[in-house]
Enzyme design. Sequence first.
Site, mmCIF file in Angstrom:
data_model
loop_
_atom_site.group_PDB
_atom_site.id
_atom_site.type_symbol
_atom_site.label_atom_id
_atom_site.label_comp_id
_atom_site.label_asym_id
_atom_site.label_seq_id
_atom_site.Cartn_x
_atom_site.Cartn_y
_atom_site.Cartn_z
ATOM 1 N N LYS A 9 41.241 54.602 32.055
ATOM 2 C CA LYS A 9 41.599 53.610 31.037
ATOM 3 C C LYS A 9 41.571 54.248 29.640
ATOM 4 O O LYS A 9 41.080 55.371 29.471
ATOM 5 C CB LYS A 9 40.625 52.431 31.142
ATOM 6 C CG LYS A 9 40.764 51.648 32.452
ATOM 7 C CD LYS A 9 39.844 50.423 32.463
ATOM 8 C CE LYS A 9 39.967 49.645 33.756
ATOM 9 N NZ LYS A 9 39.123 48.414 33.750
ATOM 10 N N TYR A 49 47.467 43.091 35.894
ATOM 11 C CA TYR A 49 46.273 42.247 35.925
ATOM 12 C C TYR A 49 46.606 40.775 36.203
ATOM 13 O O TYR A 49 45.816 39.895 35.873
ATOM 14 C CB TYR A 49 45.503 42.387 34.615
ATOM 15 C CG TYR A 49 44.663 43.653 34.530
ATOM 16 C CD1 TYR A 49 43.754 43.975 35.537
ATOM 17 C CD2 TYR A 49 44.771 44.513 33.431
ATOM 18 C CE1 TYR A 49 42.975 45.128 35.456
ATOM 19 C CE2 TYR A 49 43.990 45.663 33.342
ATOM 20 C CZ TYR A 49 43.086 45.958 34.364
ATOM 21 O OH TYR A 49 42.302 47.095 34.275
ATOM 22 N N ASN A 112 35.130 50.019 30.859
ATOM 23 C CA ASN A 112 34.482 50.579 32.051
ATOM 24 C C ASN A 112 35.243 51.756 32.660
ATOM 25 O O ASN A 112 35.140 52.039 33.841
ATOM 26 C CB ASN A 112 34.182 49.483 33.078
ATOM 27 C CG ASN A 112 35.441 48.786 33.587
ATOM 28 O OD1 ASN A 112 36.550 49.157 33.211
ATOM 29 N ND2 ASN A 112 35.271 47.792 34.433
ATOM 30 N N HIS A 115 40.141 52.281 36.490
ATOM 31 C CA HIS A 115 40.645 51.228 37.374
ATOM 32 C C HIS A 115 40.901 51.833 38.742
ATOM 33 O O HIS A 115 41.355 52.970 38.846
ATOM 34 C CB HIS A 115 41.973 50.647 36.858
ATOM 35 C CG HIS A 115 42.638 49.774 37.904
ATOM 36 N ND1 HIS A 115 42.308 48.455 38.061
ATOM 37 C CD2 HIS A 115 43.542 50.070 38.879
ATOM 38 C CE1 HIS A 115 43.009 47.962 39.096
ATOM 39 N NE2 HIS A 115 43.770 48.927 39.598
ATOM 40 N N GLU A 126 50.197 48.162 43.307
ATOM 41 C CA GLU A 126 49.963 48.889 42.051
ATOM 42 C C GLU A 126 50.676 50.236 42.034
ATOM 43 O O GLU A 126 51.211 50.645 40.997
ATOM 44 C CB GLU A 126 48.452 49.034 41.824
ATOM 45 C CG GLU A 126 47.805 47.670 41.555
ATOM 46 C CD GLU A 126 46.278 47.665 41.581
ATOM 47 O OE1 GLU A 126 45.675 48.748 41.779
ATOM 48 O OE2 GLU A 126 45.690 46.580 41.409
HETATM 49 P P1 DAT Z 1 37.525 45.939 38.836
HETATM 50 O O1 DAT Z 1 38.109 46.684 37.657
HETATM 51 O O2 DAT Z 1 36.181 46.504 39.232
HETATM 52 O O3 DAT Z 1 38.472 45.813 39.987
HETATM 53 P P2 DAT Z 1 38.095 43.151 38.276
HETATM 54 O O4 DAT Z 1 39.378 43.331 39.012
HETATM 55 O O5 DAT Z 1 37.224 41.994 38.681
HETATM 56 O O6 DAT Z 1 37.197 44.459 38.328
HETATM 57 O O7 DAT Z 1 38.394 42.975 36.728
HETATM 58 C C1 DAT Z 1 39.380 43.775 36.097
HETATM 59 C C2 DAT Z 1 38.839 44.244 34.771
HETATM 60 O O8 DAT Z 1 38.618 43.102 33.922
HETATM 61 C C3 DAT Z 1 37.471 44.943 34.838
HETATM 62 O O9 DAT Z 1 37.599 46.313 35.135
HETATM 63 C C4 DAT Z 1 36.937 44.701 33.469
HETATM 64 C C5 DAT Z 1 37.484 43.334 33.096
HETATM 65 N N1 DAT Z 1 36.495 42.285 33.356
HETATM 66 C C6 DAT Z 1 36.082 41.860 34.564
HETATM 67 N N2 DAT Z 1 35.172 40.877 34.445
HETATM 68 C C7 DAT Z 1 35.005 40.679 33.107
HETATM 69 C C8 DAT Z 1 34.194 39.820 32.319
HETATM 70 N N3 DAT Z 1 33.371 38.944 32.880
HETATM 71 N N4 DAT Z 1 34.301 39.925 30.969
HETATM 72 C C9 DAT Z 1 35.126 40.801 30.399
HETATM 73 N N5 DAT Z 1 35.923 41.650 31.082
HETATM 74 C C10 DAT Z 1 35.858 41.588 32.415
HETATM 75 MG MG MG Z 2 40.213 44.744 40.247
#
Ligand code: DAT
Ligand code: MG
Length: 148
Positions: A9, A49, A112, A115, A126
């Site tokens: 990212k 997303y 974080n 991805h 994707e």
């Molecule tokens: P991942 O990236 O582990 O697959 P995800 O698909 O649930 O996680 O979410 C996509 C991204 O969105 C994640 O990398 C960071 C952001 N995100 C997830 N939960 C969040 C939250 N509660 N507040 C802010 N950003 C969040």
């Molecule tokens: Mg995800």
Amino acid sequence: MERTFLMVKPDGVQRNIIGEIVSRFERKGFQLVGAKLMQIPTNLAEQHYGEHKEKPFFGELVDFITSGPVFAMVWEGENVIATARQMMGSTNPKDAQPGTIRGDFGLTVGKNVIHGSDSPESAEREINLFFKEEELVNYSKLMNEWIY
Ligand code: DAT
Ligand code: MG
């Protein structure tokens, strides 16, 4: 052979850890089959997303992922989808184990570092969203005889 979509990212690119992250997947035994540094347009970010579009953090997420270049990759190997997720660590770096990418390099859920696709269906979706077929390279490595 299974394939997954991984992406450093914008925070990971700015922090100069593309090489560190690529190196972890190489050393594990996975094979890189496609990669590019790119700036994600808003419409691609919204599609990528899409599953989160009703979430309160969706706007922030799209703003962040389009805030600078990302390093998009396709990796291949046995069980690569699930294993890459394990190597990434929990979504929120505060819960991610040391030794994982998010555990070693992140502090907050918004930034974080990486991805990774979470299932065979999302991997296929994707990969197709980010790469054309001709951007992916089929090749074999002699070293695979010492991995498989
Ligand atoms: P991942 O990236 O582990 O697959 P995800 O698909 O649930 O996680 O979410 C996509 C991204 O969105 C994640 O990398 C960071 C952001 N995100 C997830 N939960 C969040 C939250 N509660 N507040 C802010 N950003 C969040
Ligand atoms: Mg995800």
